[in-house]
Design an enzyme around this catalytic site. Sequence first.
Site, mmCIF file in Angstrom:
data_model
loop_
_atom_site.group_PDB
_atom_site.id
_atom_site.type_symbol
_atom_site.label_atom_id
_atom_site.label_comp_id
_atom_site.label_asym_id
_atom_site.label_seq_id
_atom_site.Cartn_x
_atom_site.Cartn_y
_atom_site.Cartn_z
ATOM 1 N N GLN A 53 0.765 -1.066 0.000
ATOM 2 C CA GLN A 53 0.183 -0.254 -0.279
ATOM 3 C C GLN A 53 1.072 1.367 -0.065
ATOM 4 O O GLN A 53 1.367 0.847 0.830
ATOM 5 C CB GLN A 53 -0.925 0.253 0.740
ATOM 6 N N GLU A 97 -8.384 0.215 1.994
ATOM 7 C CA GLU A 97 -7.808 0.682 3.311
ATOM 8 C C GLU A 97 -8.597 1.553 4.319
ATOM 9 O O GLU A 97 -8.131 0.822 5.575
ATOM 10 C CB GLU A 97 -6.459 0.523 3.101
ATOM 11 N N GLU A 130 -6.134 4.957 -6.566
ATOM 12 C CA GLU A 130 -7.384 4.815 -5.739
ATOM 13 C C GLU A 130 -6.847 6.425 -5.067
ATOM 14 O O GLU A 130 -7.479 7.550 -4.126
ATOM 15 C CB GLU A 130 -7.757 4.096 -4.662
#
Length: 300
Positions: A53, A97, A130
Amino acid sequence: MATKKQNRGLGRGLSALMADVQPETATEDVGVSTPRKPDMLIPIDRVEANPDQPRRQFSKERLDDLANSIREKGIIQPLIVRPHPDKPDSFQIVAGERRWRAAQVARLHEVPALVRNYDDTESLEVAIIENIQRSDLNPVEEAAGYKDLMEKFGHTQEKLASALGKSRSHIANMMRLLGLPAEVLEYLRDGKLSAGAARAIITAEDPLALAKKAVAQGLSVREIERLAKAPAKGDTPAAPSSRKAEKDADTVALEQSLSSSSGMKVSIDHKPGDDKGSVTIRYATLDEFDDLCRMLGGDV
C-alpha cells in the site's frame, strides 16, 4: 551493461483501471447514501491490507470521524479487493484500506467489496490511483504517487493529467517537491509548510535554512519567494561582466522536473535572448547510462 528493462503494457490501460476507483456515486465521506452495488459482503477477518500500500499515514481523528459515519450509514462505497495471492478463502485490499480500518473501529463484522483478479502490478497501480483520486493526501504522498505512476508504469505527465483530471503543470509542480531535502519534506507531511511555500523554497540557495525560517516565523508564500531570490548573507555580488548569469526560475524548475522524472542530474544552459543552448545529463552508474540510452531511443 545492465539487462534492459521490459516495458509493461497493461491491456486495459490506465483509463480502464481507473473505472473501478472513479467516484461514480457519492461516498460516505460526503454523507450521501447512493451506494455502488458490491459484488459481495466479506467477513472483515478475511480481508487483509496490502503490504505494498503506497499510503502509510492514516489520521486517527479522520478514521474516528469516518467510523462514526459508517456506524450511522454503513460503508457506501465498496472496497476493491482481490483474492489473496497466498491465502485461500481470503482477500487482499487493492483500494479502500481507510474504509476497512474505519470499519474495524466501528466494529463491523463484514464489508462490501468489489472483487477483481488483479495481478501484483495492476493492484499497486490501482492503489496509487485510488489514493490520488479519493484521499486527502499530503503534498509529498501526492507527488510520490505521480512519480510511481510514471516510473513504475511508464505513464507520461500528459497521460496522467488527462486521466486524473489534473493539469500537466500541477503534476509537474508537485513532482518538483520531491527534490527538496528530507527535513523539508517532513514539514510538508506534517502540514507545517504548504505546497505553494515549498515550491517557492525550491529555488533558494539553502532550501532547508529557508524552510526552517518560514516555519519558525510563519512566513507567507510571497515573503518566502522574496527571500529565495535574495543573495545569502556575506555574499558579495560579482561585477556584471565577470559574473555568470543566474538561471531564471522557469529554467531551474525545468531542470528539477527533468531530474525528478529521469532520476539523474540534469543541467540546462541557455543564454537569455538566444535560441541556442545545451542540456547536460549526468549518470552515476552504468545502469543509469543504460536507462538514459533507452530514454533517448539508443541501443546498448
